[in-house]
Design an enzyme around this catalytic site. Structure first.
Site, short mmCIF file in Angstrom:
data_model
loop_
_atom_site.label_atom_id
_atom_site.label_comp_id
_atom_site.label_asym_id
_atom_site.label_seq_id
_atom_site.Cartn_x
_atom_site.Cartn_y
_atom_site.Cartn_z
N MET A 187 -3.71 -8.19 1.07
CA MET A 187 -5.20 -8.55 1.37
C MET A 187 -6.05 -8.12 0.44
O MET A 187 -7.20 -8.24 0.80
CB MET A 187 -5.37 -8.47 2.66
CG MET A 187 -4.59 -9.04 3.78
SD MET A 187 -5.25 -9.36 5.51
CE MET A 187 -5.61 -7.64 6.03
N GLY A 188 -5.56 -7.62 -0.73
CA GLY A 188 -6.51 -7.10 -1.47
C GLY A 188 -7.05 -5.40 -1.33
O GLY A 188 -6.53 -4.81 -0.61
N HIS A 208 0.09 -0.64 -2.44
CA HIS A 208 0.22 -1.89 -3.14
C HIS A 208 0.78 -1.64 -4.43
O HIS A 208 1.93 -2.42 -4.73
CB HIS A 208 -0.96 -2.72 -3.16
CG HIS A 208 -1.72 -2.83 -2.20
ND1 HIS A 208 -3.03 -2.41 -1.51
CD2 HIS A 208 -1.49 -3.49 -0.98
CE1 HIS A 208 -3.62 -2.44 -0.50
NE2 HIS A 208 -2.47 -3.29 0.01
N SER A 216 -4.57 3.16 3.13
CA SER A 216 -4.74 2.01 3.64
C SER A 216 -6.15 1.38 3.24
O SER A 216 -7.15 2.46 3.23
CB SER A 216 -4.77 2.01 5.47
OG SER A 216 -5.57 1.27 5.89
N GLU A 275 6.86 -0.24 4.33
CA GLU A 275 7.09 -0.05 5.73
C GLU A 275 5.77 0.59 6.56
O GLU A 275 6.13 1.03 7.56
CB GLU A 275 8.30 1.01 5.74
CG GLU A 275 9.59 0.39 5.11
CD GLU A 275 10.55 1.36 5.07
OE1 GLU A 275 10.39 2.42 5.04
OE2 GLU A 275 11.72 0.88 4.54
P1 AMP Z 1 -2.28 -5.52 3.15
O1 AMP Z 1 -2.97 -5.73 1.87
O2 AMP Z 1 -2.89 -4.36 3.95
O3 AMP Z 1 -2.03 -6.68 3.75
O4 AMP Z 1 -0.98 -4.60 2.75
C1 AMP Z 1 -0.13 -5.52 1.70
C2 AMP Z 1 1.22 -4.98 1.75
O5 AMP Z 1 1.08 -3.63 1.28
C3 AMP Z 1 2.05 -4.82 3.04
O6 AMP Z 1 3.36 -5.25 2.99
C4 AMP Z 1 1.82 -3.41 3.52
O7 AMP Z 1 2.91 -2.98 4.22
C5 AMP Z 1 1.89 -2.76 2.01
N1 AMP Z 1 1.07 -1.53 2.17
C6 AMP Z 1 0.07 -1.20 2.43
N2 AMP Z 1 -0.29 0.04 2.62
C7 AMP Z 1 0.74 0.82 2.22
C8 AMP Z 1 1.10 1.91 2.22
N3 AMP Z 1 0.33 3.04 2.43
N4 AMP Z 1 2.50 2.36 1.75
C9 AMP Z 1 3.34 1.39 1.55
N5 AMP Z 1 3.04 0.10 1.61
C10 AMP Z 1 1.87 -0.28 1.90
#
Ligand code: AMP
Length: 510
Positions: A29-30, A36, A188, A151
């Site tokens: 989601m950027g 990421h 995050s 994960e």
């Molecule tokens: P998001 O942008 O939050 O939707 O995340 C995109 C991808 O990145 C998803 O598969 C998340 O699980 C992964 N992701 C986000 N934050 C982390 C993190 N701290 N460690 C590992 N993977 C992450």
């Protein structure tokens, strides 16, 4: 390859037709951070596929309007980051591209009820339905070979694995461990909303989870109420803290070796999640099967690739046979045998050539136990009740802390009935006879005709399957692999794939 930014559905179809390669897909989601980038660089390292990163803030998965409005948007920087970490293409669709108005073909999916009736699913109504809907839509557009997920969002990962199975998609899901910041909190995109004080609360929360994990390793139990009490004393607002089975997301049972301690907290307007995996011992892989099925070659390679100890149970029976000969023990005399069994120690050690040596009572016997003399008596020795009992206990002692792959005939049924992954590796009699005939190491087999070899193998199978103690038997929960027509590497890859399905990457990298 020219790096491209794709914004329209039609463009993605054209691009896909032109690349002539399988796709690794990394949906985001950027507001990209090191979580990421680790996903992108892992995909790049894994294989030579083309890496496509998508950036799309999916409105369907937000159960809170202001959370959606405030979600950080840093698209220009994201493009730079994604390309510099190994993305070959970036897909940045608009809302209308993903959810075209009046398009009846868009399937609004429901996440598995079982898996979404826990943890975040209880409070974020519709969240996982939104995640499943957008990912299914993206997968249909991108048609990747591999889907890379973090994960960090463990429940999401489990739900999407379920989606891939129920929709019968031919896509492999690959995961990476949670990436944490310098202070231990998971990276995050929402962390940017935290004030200094709020960040300190998240740090305390994450550190309590990491501490609980450490304590569990020693004590093998957990007291959730006590952790909640401590968190509440720090004025941390807990939405939930649960100790569950990592894949069913139901309450964990006493016999589960791996479980998950997962929680969500609120810090002002921001909601954050974190979890740790709890483990009584490191994972165990049990590989059983008849003679000549390729077990030992496969097991050795798996041990090397996964950095596990190779518990060569056959070498233990051989080492004991060696000692009985050396000490001139009449193994038919129970008393004599029992006396020597009292003082035996067998250990494995890696040697300078990255192979494994076996020691019995401090003698290194790696080479000697492969002699014809030992081969001739090892079968008899291993059918003795006392020997079997003694060596099964020794094998269990070696396996107490796990972290190994063992092969034999009774590993999944008798030695490690609680192994995380059990494989029953077989091959047809025809195939095994052919393999034995061309096996340069068993010179004697090369002089025997195929028909006789087949009879010998049949006889050995019958003896192995019908002996009184620890007969060769497939464990109820073992996965059978017929190796006919497959290369050793294909079998190894298949077993590693199954291991990755059962064991979170986070645990594997500890
Ligand atoms: P998001 O942008 O939050 O939707 O995340 C995109 C991808 O990145 C998803 O598969 C998340 O699980 C992964 N992701 C986000 N934050 C982390 C993190 N701290 N460690 C590992 N993977 C992450």
């Amino acid at each position: 390859m020219k790096k491209v930014i794709i914004r329209k559905n039609e463009e993605i179809e054209n691009w896909r037709r032109n690349i002539n390669s399988d796709i690794n897909f990394i949906p985001t989601m950027g507001n990209l951070h090191n979580g990421h980038t680790k996903l992108i660089s892992t995909a790049k390292k894994d294989n030579s596929n083309v890496n496509l990163v998508s950036i799309f803030i999916n409105p369907l998965q937000f159960d809170n309007k202001s959370d959606l409005e405030n979600y950080p948007k840093t698209i220009d920087n994201d493009i730079k980051i994604a390309f510099s970490h190994g993305a070959d293409a970036i897909f940045i669709p608009s809302n209308e591209d993903i959810y075209p108005p009046n398009n009846k073909n868009i399937k609004f999916l429901k996440a598995s009820i079982e898996l979404s009736s826990a943890l975040c699913g209880l409070n974020r109504i519709g969240h996982f339905d939104g995640v499943c809907t957008v990912i299914y839509r993206l997968l249909n557009l991108v048609k990747p070979k591999n889907l890379y997920l973090g994960e960090k969002d463990w429940q999401q990962l489990v739900i999407l694995k379920n989606l891939v199975i129920t929709k019968k998609l031919n896509i492999a899901i690959k995961s990476i461990p949670t990436q944490r910041d310098f202070d231990g909190i998971p990276l995050s995109s929402r962390n940017v909303h935290l004030s200094k004080n709020e960040r300190e609360l998240v740090r305390l929360f994450s550190n309590h989870l990491l501490l609980a994990k450490k304590k569990f390793k020693q004590e093998k139990k957990i007291n959730i109420k006590e952790i909640i009490k401590k968190l509440s004393a720090e004025k941390i607002s807990i939405e939930y803290l649960e100790h569950l089975h990592p894949y069913t997301l139901k309450n964990t049972e006493d016999e589960d070796n791996i479980s998950i301690l997962a929680g969500a907290i609120r810090c002002g307007e921001t909601r954050l999640i974190d979890h740790v995996f709890l483990m009584k011992r490191s994972p165990i892989i049990a590989i059983d099967g008849p003679a000549g099925s390729g077990k030992s070659t496969v097991t050795k390679l798996i041990a090397k690739k996964l950095k596990l100890l190779y518990l060569d149970t056959g070498a233990m029976y051989r080492a004991l046979s060696w000692l009985l000969i050396k000490e001139n023990i009449d193994y038919k005399k129970e008393q004599e045998l029992n006396n020597i069994l009292k003082d035996i120690s067998i250990i494995f050690k890696s040697n300078a050539n990255a192979h494994q040596d076996v020691f019995i009572n401090n003698y290194c016997v790696t080479e000697e136990i492969r002699s014809q003399e030992i081969s001739a008596i090892v079968s008899k020795i291993s059918s003795l009740k006392e020997v079997r009992k003694f060596l099964v206990e020794e094998q269990r002692k070696i396996g107490e802390s796990g972290g190994l792959v063992a092969e034999g005939r009774d590993i999944g049924t008798t030695v490690f009935p609680d192994a995380e992954l059990k494989i029953f590796l077989t091959a047809s009699i025809d195939e095994r006879a052919k393999r034995r005939k061309s096996d340069k190491q068993s010179k004697d087999s090369q002089d025997i005709d195929l028909k006789t070899l087949k009879e010998l193998i049949k006889k050995r199978d019958f003896e192995d399957s019908n002996r009184e103690i620890s007969p060769l038997k497939k464990a109820n929960d073992a996965i059978e692999i017929l190796s006919d027509g497959y290369s050793i590497n294909a079998i190894v890859d298949k077993i590693i794939y199954l291991y990755n399905e059962k064991i979170p990457k986070e645990i594997q990298s500890q």
